[in-house]
Design a protein around this motif. Structure first.
Motif, PDB file in Angstrom:
ATOM      1  N   ALA A  29     -40.129  83.493  71.080  1.00  0.00           N
ATOM      2  CA  ALA A  29     -38.751  83.262  70.649  1.00  0.00           C
ATOM      3  C   ALA A  29     -38.663  83.226  69.134  1.00  0.00           C
ATOM      4  O   ALA A  29     -39.554  82.719  68.458  1.00  0.00           O
ATOM      5  CB  ALA A  29     -38.271  81.927  71.210  1.00  0.00           C
ATOM      6  N   THR A  30     -37.595  83.813  68.604  1.00  0.00           N
ATOM      7  CA  THR A  30     -37.229  83.576  67.207  1.00  0.00           C
ATOM      8  C   THR A  30     -35.744  83.210  67.223  1.00  0.00           C
ATOM      9  O   THR A  30     -35.105  83.275  68.275  1.00  0.00           O
ATOM     10  CB  THR A  30     -37.449  84.807  66.287  1.00  0.00           C
ATOM     11  N   GLU A  31     -35.192  82.849  66.088  1.00  0.00           N
ATOM     12  CA  GLU A  31     -33.778  82.469  66.062  1.00  0.00           C
ATOM     13  C   GLU A  31     -32.849  83.677  66.236  1.00  0.00           C
ATOM     14  O   GLU A  31     -31.686  83.525  66.578  1.00  0.00           O
ATOM     15  CB  GLU A  31     -33.437  81.714  64.774  1.00  0.00           C
ATOM     16  N   THR A  32     -33.394  84.905  66.033  1.00  0.00           N
ATOM     17  CA  THR A  32     -32.544  86.097  66.184  1.00  0.00           C
ATOM     18  C   THR A  32     -32.640  86.639  67.609  1.00  0.00           C
ATOM     19  O   THR A  32     -31.688  86.531  68.385  1.00  0.00           O
ATOM     20  CB  THR A  32     -32.951  87.190  65.174  1.00  0.00           C
ATOM     21  N   VAL A  33     -33.774  87.224  67.958  1.00  0.00           N
ATOM     22  CA  VAL A  33     -34.029  87.741  69.305  1.00  0.00           C
ATOM     23  C   VAL A  33     -35.505  87.489  69.607  1.00  0.00           C
ATOM     24  O   VAL A  33     -36.268  87.116  68.711  1.00  0.00           O
ATOM     25  CB  VAL A  33     -33.731  89.266  69.394  1.00  0.00           C
ATOM     26  N   TYR A  34     -35.911  87.675  70.853  1.00  0.00           N
ATOM     27  CA  TYR A  34     -37.333  87.553  71.182  1.00  0.00           C
ATOM     28  C   TYR A  34     -38.092  88.738  70.589  1.00  0.00           C
ATOM     29  O   TYR A  34     -37.603  89.877  70.607  1.00  0.00           O
ATOM     30  CB  TYR A  34     -37.553  87.509  72.693  1.00  0.00           C
ATOM     31  N   LEU A  93     -33.498  87.039  57.664  1.00  0.00           N
ATOM     32  CA  LEU A  93     -33.489  88.085  56.639  1.00  0.00           C
ATOM     33  C   LEU A  93     -34.871  88.716  56.549  1.00  0.00           C
ATOM     34  O   LEU A  93     -35.873  88.008  56.415  1.00  0.00           O
ATOM     35  CB  LEU A  93     -33.121  87.495  55.271  1.00  0.00           C
ATOM     36  N   SER A  94     -34.926  90.040  56.625  1.00  0.00           N
ATOM     37  CA  SER A  94     -36.183  90.779  56.426  1.00  0.00           C
ATOM     38  C   SER A  94     -36.080  91.535  55.114  1.00  0.00           C
ATOM     39  O   SER A  94     -35.063  92.177  54.844  1.00  0.00           O
ATOM     40  CB  SER A  94     -36.426  91.763  57.575  1.00  0.00           C
ATOM     41  N   LEU A  95     -37.142  91.438  54.309  1.00  0.00           N
ATOM     42  CA  LEU A  95     -37.151  92.107  53.002  1.00  0.00           C
ATOM     43  C   LEU A  95     -38.147  93.256  53.022  1.00  0.00           C
ATOM     44  O   LEU A  95     -39.307  93.069  53.398  1.00  0.00           O
ATOM     45  CB  LEU A  95     -37.562  91.119  51.909  1.00  0.00           C
ATOM     46  N   VAL A  96     -37.699  94.428  52.622  1.00  0.00           N
ATOM     47  CA  VAL A  96     -38.599  95.577  52.487  1.00  0.00           C
ATOM     48  C   VAL A  96     -39.113  95.605  51.053  1.00  0.00           C
ATOM     49  O   VAL A  96     -38.339  95.684  50.098  1.00  0.00           O
ATOM     50  CB  VAL A  96     -37.883  96.898  52.836  1.00  0.00           C
ATOM     51  N   LEU A  97     -40.441  95.497  50.928  1.00  0.00           N
ATOM     52  CA  LEU A  97     -41.087  95.399  49.618  1.00  0.00           C
ATOM     53  C   LEU A  97     -42.314  96.295  49.591  1.00  0.00           C
ATOM     54  O   LEU A  97     -42.762  96.763  50.633  1.00  0.00           O
ATOM     55  CB  LEU A  97     -41.523  93.937  49.383  1.00  0.00           C
ATOM     56  N   VAL A 116     -43.360  97.479  53.238  1.00  0.00           N
ATOM     57  CA  VAL A 116     -43.434  96.717  54.487  1.00  0.00           C
ATOM     58  C   VAL A 116     -42.223  95.788  54.562  1.00  0.00           C
ATOM     59  O   VAL A 116     -41.754  95.294  53.536  1.00  0.00           O
ATOM     60  CB  VAL A 116     -44.762  95.921  54.569  1.00  0.00           C
ATOM     61  N   ALA A 117     -41.704  95.605  55.772  1.00  0.00           N
ATOM     62  CA  ALA A 117     -40.601  94.662  55.977  1.00  0.00           C
ATOM     63  C   ALA A 117     -41.190  93.311  56.369  1.00  0.00           C
ATOM     64  O   ALA A 117     -41.974  93.224  57.302  1.00  0.00           O
ATOM     65  CB  ALA A 117     -39.667  95.168  57.069  1.00  0.00           C
ATOM     66  N   LEU A 118     -40.822  92.266  55.634  1.00  0.00           N
ATOM     67  CA  LEU A 118     -41.371  90.926  55.865  1.00  0.00           C
ATOM     68  C   LEU A 118     -40.259  89.955  56.218  1.00  0.00           C
ATOM     69  O   LEU A 118     -39.164  90.013  55.654  1.00  0.00           O
ATOM     70  CB  LEU A 118     -42.079  90.422  54.603  1.00  0.00           C
ATOM     71  N   LEU A 177     -28.880  88.304  67.524  1.00  0.00           N
ATOM     72  CA  LEU A 177     -28.703  89.590  66.841  1.00  0.00           C
ATOM     73  C   LEU A 177     -29.887  89.725  65.881  1.00  0.00           C
ATOM     74  O   LEU A 177     -30.305  88.732  65.290  1.00  0.00           O
ATOM     75  CB  LEU A 177     -27.400  89.497  66.051  1.00  0.00           C
ATOM     76  N   GLU A 178     -30.398  90.939  65.723  1.00  0.00           N
ATOM     77  CA  GLU A 178     -31.571  91.106  64.857  1.00  0.00           C
ATOM     78  C   GLU A 178     -31.274  90.724  63.408  1.00  0.00           C
ATOM     79  O   GLU A 178     -30.124  90.741  62.979  1.00  0.00           O
ATOM     80  CB  GLU A 178     -32.067  92.552  64.878  1.00  0.00           C
ATOM     81  N   SER A 179     -32.363  90.465  62.672  1.00  0.00           N
ATOM     82  CA  SER A 179     -32.231  90.042  61.277  1.00  0.00           C
ATOM     83  C   SER A 179     -31.600  91.126  60.398  1.00  0.00           C
ATOM     84  O   SER A 179     -31.688  92.317  60.689  1.00  0.00           O
ATOM     85  CB  SER A 179     -33.608  89.678  60.717  1.00  0.00           C
ATOM     86  N   THR A 180     -31.007  90.679  59.317  1.00  0.00           N
ATOM     87  CA  THR A 180     -30.552  91.577  58.249  1.00  0.00           C
ATOM     88  C   THR A 180     -31.781  92.209  57.592  1.00  0.00           C
ATOM     89  O   THR A 180     -32.756  91.510  57.335  1.00  0.00           O
ATOM     90  CB  THR A 180     -29.794  90.752  57.183  1.00  0.00           C
ATOM     91  N   VAL A 181     -31.752  93.512  57.344  1.00  0.00           N
ATOM     92  CA  VAL A 181     -32.874  94.148  56.639  1.00  0.00           C
ATOM     93  C   VAL A 181     -32.386  94.627  55.270  1.00  0.00           C
ATOM     94  O   VAL A 181     -31.460  95.440  55.182  1.00  0.00           O
ATOM     95  CB  VAL A 181     -33.469  95.338  57.426  1.00  0.00           C
ATOM     96  N   LEU A 182     -33.019  94.080  54.232  1.00  0.00           N
ATOM     97  CA  LEU A 182     -32.644  94.407  52.859  1.00  0.00           C
ATOM     98  C   LEU A 182     -33.821  95.071  52.157  1.00  0.00           C
ATOM     99  O   LEU A 182     -34.912  94.506  52.091  1.00  0.00           O
ATOM    100  CB  LEU A 182     -32.247  93.126  52.114  1.00  0.00           C
ATOM    101  N   LEU A 192     -30.270  97.907  54.819  1.00  0.00           N
ATOM    102  CA  LEU A 192     -30.676  98.889  55.834  1.00  0.00           C
ATOM    103  C   LEU A 192     -30.160  98.528  57.219  1.00  0.00           C
ATOM    104  O   LEU A 192     -29.991  99.397  58.061  1.00  0.00           O
ATOM    105  CB  LEU A 192     -32.198  99.006  55.890  1.00  0.00           C
ATOM    106  N   ARG A 193     -29.943  97.239  57.455  1.00  0.00           N
ATOM    107  CA  ARG A 193     -29.424  96.822  58.749  1.00  0.00           C
ATOM    108  C   ARG A 193     -28.618  95.546  58.545  1.00  0.00           C
ATOM    109  O   ARG A 193     -29.146  94.568  58.012  1.00  0.00           O
ATOM    110  CB  ARG A 193     -30.581  96.564  59.724  1.00  0.00           C
ATOM    111  N   PRO A 194     -27.351  95.529  58.949  1.00  0.00           N
ATOM    112  CA  PRO A 194     -26.572  94.306  58.815  1.00  0.00           C
ATOM    113  C   PRO A 194     -27.037  93.267  59.830  1.00  0.00           C
ATOM    114  O   PRO A 194     -27.586  93.620  60.871  1.00  0.00           O
ATOM    115  CB  PRO A 194     -25.140  94.759  59.108  1.00  0.00           C
TER     116      PRO A 194
END
Ligand code: TXA
Ligand code: MG
Length: 323
Positions: A29-34, A93-97, A116-118, A177-182, A192-194
């Motif tokens: 489990a995560t707070e967004t989706v499994y 929030l996922s960060l692409v770095l 990589v998205a973290l 709902l999945e995390s925001t991807v920035l 990249l993803r709201p």
């Protein structure tokens, strides 16, 4: 047969962490989706994630870590990225770095990209699992490809059955709902993803944010989304004999001879092993002293589809606008 669903007690988490370290998959489990988790430093485990989801191509996956310090060991953070992390982590929030050279992450987890998205999840089950595993965990949503993301342990069981060794039940996901991807890997931040962290709240740090067309589908606007890794050398598929100066990416024991150098994707013809090796071997062979990379035929089934998808795109004629 459904996978075992267990309530995430301390001893269950310890067992799940052990499974992850052995390269097995654990849904949690995560707070967004499994998420369907696997050791992000183990290419075979990451390949198993793609196989379990039945994804027809290798999309880069989100790598989960327990905190900012752990994230900084994997990717380079500038002040913008640190500010976003301080403000929104742990959270959706996922960060692409840019990946660090010595990150130890499998290349497959980034689908061969230099980035990589973290994400640092807030859910206590995800947090405990990450701490117990002591390593980064790659985890896309725990559904079969093309289906909706699961928000309860039962959904995961229905989607994946025995493809996960274990499902860690942490109740219903609050956000669903999945995390925001920035993407902060370039000069300008790109959404990249709201998701639950809104563009308005990100705007408080970054000002106006460019948004890509992005959904889970392939990058549609080349030049905006990071282009997938393509070798500089020409790539020739379904090779059965050598041409002058060529190197070979082999699959299976019966490799043709006469190549300047040969790397084995999988001698025993194991597609998960081949997937785990694909990006790193393409990079190793992509050297100017060779004339081209020849690739033996790869069966078009299971993970072979995603491998062939990537190879076909690497072999496609390249114009200035191709990605
Ligand atoms: O909420 C979530 O983020 C869930 C939970 C389990 O944490 N995870 C999730 O992961 O949705 P995944 O792997 O399904 O989402 C990956 C998204 C895709 O849209 C992918 O294109 C983007 O992140 N992504 C990952 N790495 C990227 C990279 N290096 N460059 C650009 N986009 C990337
Ligand atoms: Mg998904």
């Amino acid at each position: 047969m459904p996978a075992s669903i267990l309530l995430a007690t301390d001893s269950v988490i310890a067992g799940a962490a052990r499974l992850l370290r052995e390269g097995r998959l654990v849904a949690f489990a995560t707070e967004t989706v499994y998420g369907l988790g696997g050791d992000a430093t183990n290419g075979r485990a990451v390949a198993r994630i793609f196989a379990a989801k039945g994804r027809p191509r290798f999309n880069p996956l989100i790598v989960h870590v327990s905190g900012l310090a752990e994230a900084e060991a994997l990717a380079t953070f500038d002040e913008r990225a640190r500010e976003a992390a301080r403000r929104f982590w742990p959270g959706p929030l996922s960060l692409v770095l840019r990946r660090r050279e010595a990150s130890g992450l499998s290349l497959l987890v980034s689908a061969g990209l230099d980035t990589v998205a973290l994400r640092v999840p807030a859910h206590p089950v995800a947090q405990s699992l990450l701490r117990a595993a002591g390593r980064p965990i790659a985890a896309p949503s725990a559904n079969r490809s093309g289906r909706v993301s699961p928000t309860s342990a039962d959904h995961v069981a229905a989607e994946l059955g025995r493809r996960a060794a274990l499902i860690l039940d942490g109740g219903l996901c609050q956000i669903g709902l999945e995390s925001t991807v920035l993407d902060l890997s370039g000069n300008k931040p790109v959404l990249l993803r709201p998701g639950a962290v809104t563009v308005e709240s990100l705007g408080e740090i970054f000002g106006k944010i460019e948004s890509s067309a992005g959904d889970d589908a392939a990058p549609r606007s080349p030049g905006r989304l990071p282009s997938h890794y393509a070798p500089s050398l020409p790539v020739r598929l379904d090779a059965t004999s050598a041409r002058p100066g060529e190197v070979l990416l082999a699959f299976g024991a019966e490799a043709p001879t006469g190549f300047v150098e040969v790397l084995q994707l999988s001698r025993k013809g194991d597609l998960a092993e081949a997937a785990a090796n694909l990006f790193s071997m393409l990079r190793r062979l992509d050297r100017p002293e060779f004339s081209g990379i020849a690739v033996m035929p790869i069966p078009e089934r299971g993970l072979g589809r995603a491998i062939n998808d990537r190879l076909r795109r690497a072999a496609a004629p390249r114009g200035p606008t191709s990605s």
